[in-house]
Write an enzyme that holds these catalytic residues in place. Structure first.
Site: not given
Ligand code: 9MJ
Length: 694
Positions: A34-35, A37, A137, A139, A338, A435, A450
């Site tokens: 970092d330094a 950079y 992916e 979410k 979900k 106590c 305390c």
């Molecule tokens: C989230 N929130 O992680 C989408 N999302 O793709 C991912 N949201 C998304 N994709 C199309 N990984 C509409 C929303």
């Protein structure tokens, strides 16, 4: 350097900094510390300050600095920002996959022609809908944003809003390090709209809330609120101070350029252009691949750097996505699978108060057991009185509890509509539930404690370990394991009991031979001749460290005088303010603490002694308060301050009735007048030097 050299150097620095951003944010593989950079960035900043005409909007120096806005402008999304349909069970995912395959078969039976369907996306794959490829992916629950790049330069950023119109948060997005101000590499379309999520890592969220809590400010209920609240600040400087992160998951509008025809390959391309993509993103085969991914991510969830509330499956081929289209505002080609809810509603059965090993009181809500995300929760921490007041949580209340990853469950809010009649506000007790000693909450502190440090069973082990430590009574051979055994076998309750231990008692313990037992007894014997300062430090009074203990010993010279001192008297000791003074008074006020001290000094028990603190040992300027003003000729201000403090003086920043001397150098300013008004003695430099020599 010639003007041309300067321009080249600035360009070179920008290139380097961009490359290091890419290594850090996208590849997670920084090349330089970092330094180093920071040095590159500072060099560029200096060049730009000297040659303002060289500054470009995509320069890495241009992340902060925009003026606060009155309100955000509106941005219309040319390609609507869709939301995702949810699936809460495997069955719903199976249904989703079945609908995808049926629809693909219906609109494009058999084999699709090489996809010229979607401009600018190119694909040459045949379409059979037997087993669909999906991009899987994580979410993230953050804030969806759109980033517009014109010729590779970040030009505009907006929130999702209602999907059609969002807010222009360009200046705020510029402050986020993970968002490139210029795309990396080459080959990007002339206009590219990138979509993704702004979020806070778990660590950043906890840190942000801990800091707010310590300042007594309101905390964010969850990382999503914290991210949204941070991004939707009219003053970009506030956003800049929040550790926001970003990852991208798709594109919107694209003009003049070619992109890969598959979602997975598209993300890989975005990554190559310097846009961070979640490392957990993968392409999987068929619905079984999706369900396996879900299981895998659920297992890894608590170890991820960020909170996720599920995973997303997207049909990988963009030509198939196009064929599937969307219903209302959600695409038919994607679904969010979900995880079970992390929040549930339950009832507060009671509020208990726990005393930690340092005496801190922590209120804990006892809850009617409820399953939150598959784990039974029956307790939630309430942190401190401020948090209880903020939530206004009462026994009998219905509350929303959240369990995030491995952290202790928390109460997010109270459902006020369900409060039973007669529920009363909760206050921490005035006496320690363990106590009975007084509970002290020093002014400006959030934590209540305390004050029965030497006696309180909750603090017993900690108090004894501190008492024997090297800088305190320096009793060798007594460590954590031994203290555990001594306390658990009820051989000792307080530090004074240590001195009644016999060789036989010690030798009977685990991992203690005759020899070590004899050594411990000898070490105890040796420790009896000590100093007042060490003894005071060993008592473990809150906020009384070695330096304060020494100052107290030198000021009072005598334990009894110290034990009788009130808060005002204590504050005359150098560097003792109202908080420390309050802790000292509270400590000696506890009868049990005084009893332990008495036994420590009793020749039949502890027999601890120290040489009288000679008057000569007292510091010559103890109890005197100095204020320094103006420029001194022979001494730097810091030097003068240090010298005065070494002689026991207190050096303060402003003149008050407590000031004894004002030292005035050249050009002293208004402090001299104030001192005259208050009748404070004024010294010039010569008089000060004379005093220091004496
Ligand atoms: C989230 N929130 O992680 C989408 N999302 O793709 C991912 N949201 C998304 N994709 C199309 N990984 C509409 C929303």
């Amino acid at each position: 350097m010639t003007a041309k050299d300067v321009r080249h150097r600035a360009e070179e620095l920008r290139k380097q900094i961009n490359y290091h951003n890419y290594r850090y944010y996208v590849l997670d593989a920084p090349l330089i510390p970092d330094a180093e950079y920071d040095r590159l960035l500072r060099e560029l900043q200096t060049l730009e300050e000297q040659h303002p005409e060289l500054v470009t909007t995509d320069s890495p120096t241009q992340r902060v600095g925009a003026a606060p806005l009155k309100k955000f402008g509106a941005v219309k999304h040319e390609v609507p920002m869709l939301s995702l349909a949810n699936a809460f069970s495997e069955q719903e995912v199976l249904d989703f996959d079945r609908r995808v395959r049926e629809r693909l078969e219906a609109v494009a039976p058999g084999v699709l022609p090489p996809a010229t369907l979607v401009e600018p996306f190119a694909s040459a794959l045949p379409c059979t809908a037997e087993e669909v490829e999906y991009s899987a992916e994580p979410k993230l629950d953050g804030l969806a944003v759109s980033l517009l790049y014109r010729d590779g330069v970040f030009a505009q950023g907006a929130t999702r809003g209602d999907g059609v119109t969002g807010e222009d948060v360009t200046q705020n997005l510029r402050t986020i390090g993970a968002i490139p101000l210029r795309l990396y590499g080459a080959g990007y379309p002339a206009l590219l709209e990138v979509r993704g999520e702004v979020y806070l890592s778990k660590a950043a969220f906890e840190e942000l809330n801990a800091a707010a809590r310590a300042r007594g400010e309101k905390v964010f209920a969850n990382p999503r609120n914290a991210a949204a609240g941070s991004l939707r600040q009219l003053d970009p400087k506030i956003t800049a101070r929040r550790p926001l992160a970003f990852f991208c998951y798709g594109v919107g509008a694209v003009e003049r350029g070619k992109l890969p025809g598959e979602h997975g390959a598209l993300l890989a391309q975005l990554r190559d252009w310097g846009l961070p993509v979640a490392h957990e993103q993968r392409v999987v085969s068929g619905v079984q691949g999706c369900l396996d991914y879900h299981r895998d991510m659920a297992a890894r969830r608590s170890r991820l750097e960020y909170d996720i509330d599920g995973v997303v499956y997207k049909v990988n081929r963009l030509d198939q996505q196009e064929l599937l289209g969307f219903v209302s505002r959600a695409p038919r080609w994607a679904v969010a699978h979900k995880f079970p809810a992390q929040e549930e509603i339950t009832e507060v059965l009671g509020i208990d108060v726990q005393v930690g090993r340092t005496g801190a009181l922590t209120p804990v809500a006892r809850l009617k057991p409820v399953s939150v995300g598959g784990v039974t929760v029956s307790n939630a921490t309430l942190h401190n009185q401020d948090e209880i007041d903020r939530l206004d949580v009462r026994v009998g209340d219905s509350v929303i509890v959240r369990r995030a990853g491995d952290v202790i469950p928390e109460i997010v809010s109270v459902v006020r509509e369900r409060r039973p009649h007669g529920a009363k506000p909760f206050h921490l007790p005035k006496h320690c539930p363990v106590c009975g000693a007084d509970v002290v909450r020093a002014e400006g502190e959030v934590v209540a404690r305390c004050s029965g440090g030497l006696y309180c069973p909750a603090q017993r082990k900690e108090a004894i370990l501190h008492f024997v430590s090297r800088r305190a009574m320096d009793i060798e051979g007594i460590g954590e394991k031994l203290v555990d055994q001594l306390v658990e076998h009820k051989l000792i309750e307080t530090p004074a009991d240590l001195y009644m231990l016999t060789k036989e008692q010690l030798a009977g313990l685990e991992r203690m031979g005759e020899k070590s037992a004899a050594n411990v007894v000898a070490a105890l014997e040796n420790s009896k001749a000590t100093t007042l300062a060490r003894f005071l430090y060993a008592l473990g009074i809150r906020e009384v460290g070695e330096a304060t203990a020494l100052a107290l010993a030198q000021h009072f010279g005598d334990l009894n005088a110290l034990m009788r001192a009130d808060e005002e008297t204590l504050q005359q000791v150098p560097d003792i303010g109202p908080v420390v003074a309050a802790h000292i008074v509270a400590f000696f006020h506890q009868r049990h603490n005084r009893e332990v001290i008495e036994r420590l000094l009793d020749p039949r028990v502890g027999g601890i002694t120290w040489p009288a603190v000679k008057i000569a040992q007292r510091l010559p300027l103890a109890g005197k308060t100095f204020v320094l003003t103006g420029t001194l000729e022979t001494l730097a201000r810091e030097e003068a301050k240090e010298k005065l403090q070494t002689l026991g003086a207190k050096v303060s920043g402003s003149v008050s009735s407590k000031t004894n001397y004002l030292v005035a150098g050249a050009d002293p300013g208004s402090k001299v007048e104030k001192a005259r008004e208050l009748g404070v003695e004024i010294l010039d430099e010569t008089a000060l030097l004379k005093m220091l020599r004496a």
